[in-house]
Write an enzyme that holds these catalytic residues in place. Structure first.
Site, PDB file in Angstrom:
ATOM      1  N   GLY A  11      12.798   6.068  -7.824  1.00  0.00           N
ATOM      2  CA  GLY A  11      12.452   4.913  -8.648  1.00  0.00           C
ATOM      3  C   GLY A  11      13.137   3.624  -8.232  1.00  0.00           C
ATOM      4  CB  SER A  12      14.562   2.311  -5.089  1.00  0.00           C
ATOM      5  OG  SER A  12      13.500   2.431  -4.173  1.00  0.00           O
ATOM      6  CB  ILE A  91      -4.237  13.279  -7.496  1.00  0.00           C
ATOM      7  CG1 ILE A  91      -3.816  13.174  -6.029  1.00  0.00           C
ATOM      8  CG2 ILE A  91      -5.621  12.681  -7.710  1.00  0.00           C
ATOM      9  CD1 ILE A  91      -3.587  11.766  -5.552  1.00  0.00           C
ATOM     10  CB  VAL A  92      -4.041  10.772 -12.818  1.00  0.00           C
ATOM     11  CG1 VAL A  92      -2.529  10.907 -12.968  1.00  0.00           C
ATOM     12  CG2 VAL A  92      -4.435   9.377 -12.351  1.00  0.00           C
ATOM     13  CB  THR A 107       3.261   0.525  -4.504  1.00  0.00           C
ATOM     14  OG1 THR A 107       4.225   1.569  -4.598  1.00  0.00           O
ATOM     15  CG2 THR A 107       3.321  -0.335  -5.754  1.00  0.00           C
ATOM     16  CG  HIS A 108       0.408   4.375   0.431  1.00  0.00           C
ATOM     17  ND1 HIS A 108       0.842   5.653   0.151  1.00  0.00           N
ATOM     18  CD2 HIS A 108       0.064   4.372   1.750  1.00  0.00           C
ATOM     19  CE1 HIS A 108       0.753   6.395   1.238  1.00  0.00           C
ATOM     20  NE2 HIS A 108       0.296   5.650   2.225  1.00  0.00           N
ATOM     21  CB  ALA A 141      -9.858  10.277  -9.307  1.00  0.00           C
ATOM     22  N   GLY A 142      -8.775   9.299  -6.014  1.00  0.00           N
ATOM     23  CA  GLY A 142      -8.530   9.831  -4.673  1.00  0.00           C
ATOM     24  C   GLY A 142      -7.053   9.723  -4.309  1.00  0.00           C
ATOM     25  CG  ASP A 144      -1.852   7.057  -1.532  1.00  0.00           C
ATOM     26  OD1 ASP A 144      -1.340   6.707  -2.607  1.00  0.00           O
ATOM     27  OD2 ASP A 144      -1.342   7.906  -0.781  1.00  0.00           O
TER      28      ASP A 144
HETATM   29  C1  GAR Z   1       7.427   4.094  -2.343  1.00  0.00           C
HETATM   30  O1  GAR Z   1       7.584   3.676  -1.014  1.00  0.00           O
HETATM   31  C2  GAR Z   1       5.966   4.281  -2.677  1.00  0.00           C
HETATM   32  O2  GAR Z   1       5.115   3.425  -2.013  1.00  0.00           O
HETATM   33  C3  GAR Z   1       5.736   5.698  -2.217  1.00  0.00           C
HETATM   34  O3  GAR Z   1       6.855   6.366  -2.679  1.00  0.00           O
HETATM   35  C4  GAR Z   1       7.985   5.494  -2.585  1.00  0.00           C
HETATM   36  C5  GAR Z   1       8.754   5.602  -3.872  1.00  0.00           C
HETATM   37  O4  GAR Z   1      10.022   5.065  -3.753  1.00  0.00           O
HETATM   38  N1  GAR Z   1       4.505   6.194  -2.740  1.00  0.00           N
HETATM   39  C6  GAR Z   1       3.652   6.924  -2.018  1.00  0.00           C
HETATM   40  O5  GAR Z   1       3.901   7.363  -0.895  1.00  0.00           O
HETATM   41  C7  GAR Z   1       2.329   7.229  -2.704  1.00  0.00           C
HETATM   42  N2  GAR Z   1       1.444   7.856  -1.820  1.00  0.00           N
HETATM   43  P1  GAR Z   1      10.960   4.871  -5.028  1.00  0.00           P
HETATM   44  O6  GAR Z   1      10.889   6.145  -5.863  1.00  0.00           O
HETATM   45  O7  GAR Z   1      12.316   4.664  -4.452  1.00  0.00           O
HETATM   46  O8  GAR Z   1      10.454   3.664  -5.762  1.00  0.00           O
END
Ligand code: GAR
Length: 193
Positions: A11-12, A91-92, A107-108, A141-142, A144
């Site tokens: 969760g940064s 995935i929801v 976010t990805h 629902a896919g 990303d």
């Molecule tokens: C982030 O980089 C986010 O984009 C990625 O997980 C990380 C979470 O970091 N999400 C995915 O890869 C979704 N496919 P965090 O927990 O430190 O915020």
């Protein structure tokens, strides 16, 4: 604008949103933070910040559909305007997303539609790309997938490893997420189709 943020890990990026709200730089209300499993640092951070938290444990439900429905009920109880998947690695369903008017933000850490999935940074490095980046989008629902709201690219350095590249991407990703939330709150982002 009320948001519910979903996390699976550290969760940064969520922390950056919390900090921006606290600093008065982002005018949104984090109604709650939820996770799909116990013991995440994302939930711990939120507890420390005095934000309401919940866990709808994926492994406590006999089927994905039951977990999905329980998560939707829990999220809906906070009446969010937008639900944010911030490192939420599940995935929801389309029904879940429809319940929130399609307003499910993700976010990805790659330039979608390239390298979706749980290992976007690793997959991009393994492919040998010289440019990668991050994406903020309305999620469907896919895996990303869904309409892109914002993207930013960065050059991959020679002999860079996954952790260092992911950390550099996250610096951009946090700024992009906060900016999109700010624009959303100001009514400047088109609603998902
Ligand atoms: C982030 O980089 C986010 O984009 C990625 O997980 C990380 C979470 O970091 N999400 C995915 O890869 C979704 N496919 P965090 O927990 O430190 O915020």
């Amino acid at each position: 604008m009320r948001i519910v943020v979903l996390v699976s890990g550290t969760g940064s990026n969520l922390q950056a949103v919390i900090d921006a709200v606290r600093a008065g730089e982002l005018d949104v209300e984090i109604a709650a933070v939820g996770a799909d499993r116990e013991g995440t640092y994302g939930i711990e951070r939120s507890d420390e910040a005095g934000i309401e938290t919940f866990v709808v444990n994926f492994n406590s439900f006999p089927t994905r559909a039951e977990w999905d429905a329980a998560l939707a009920d829990k999220v809906a109880s906070y009446r969010p305007d937008v639900v944010v998947s911030s490192g939420f690695m599940r995935i929801v369903s389309a029904e879940f997303i429809a319940r929130f008017g399609g307003r499910y933000l993700n976010t990805h850490p790659a330039l979608l539609p390239a390298f979706p999935g749980a290992h976007g940074v690793r997959d991009a490095l393994d492919y040998g790309v010289k440019v990668t980046g991050c994406t903020v989008h309305w999620a469907d629902a896919g895996v990303d997938t869904g309409p892109i709201i914002a993207q930013e690219a960065l050059a991959v350095a020679d002999s860079e490893d996954e952790d260092s590249l992911h950390e550099r991407i996250k610096v951009i990703e946090r700024r992009l997420l906060i900016d999109v939330l700010r624009r959303l709150a100001a009514g400047e982002v088109p609603a998902p189709a």
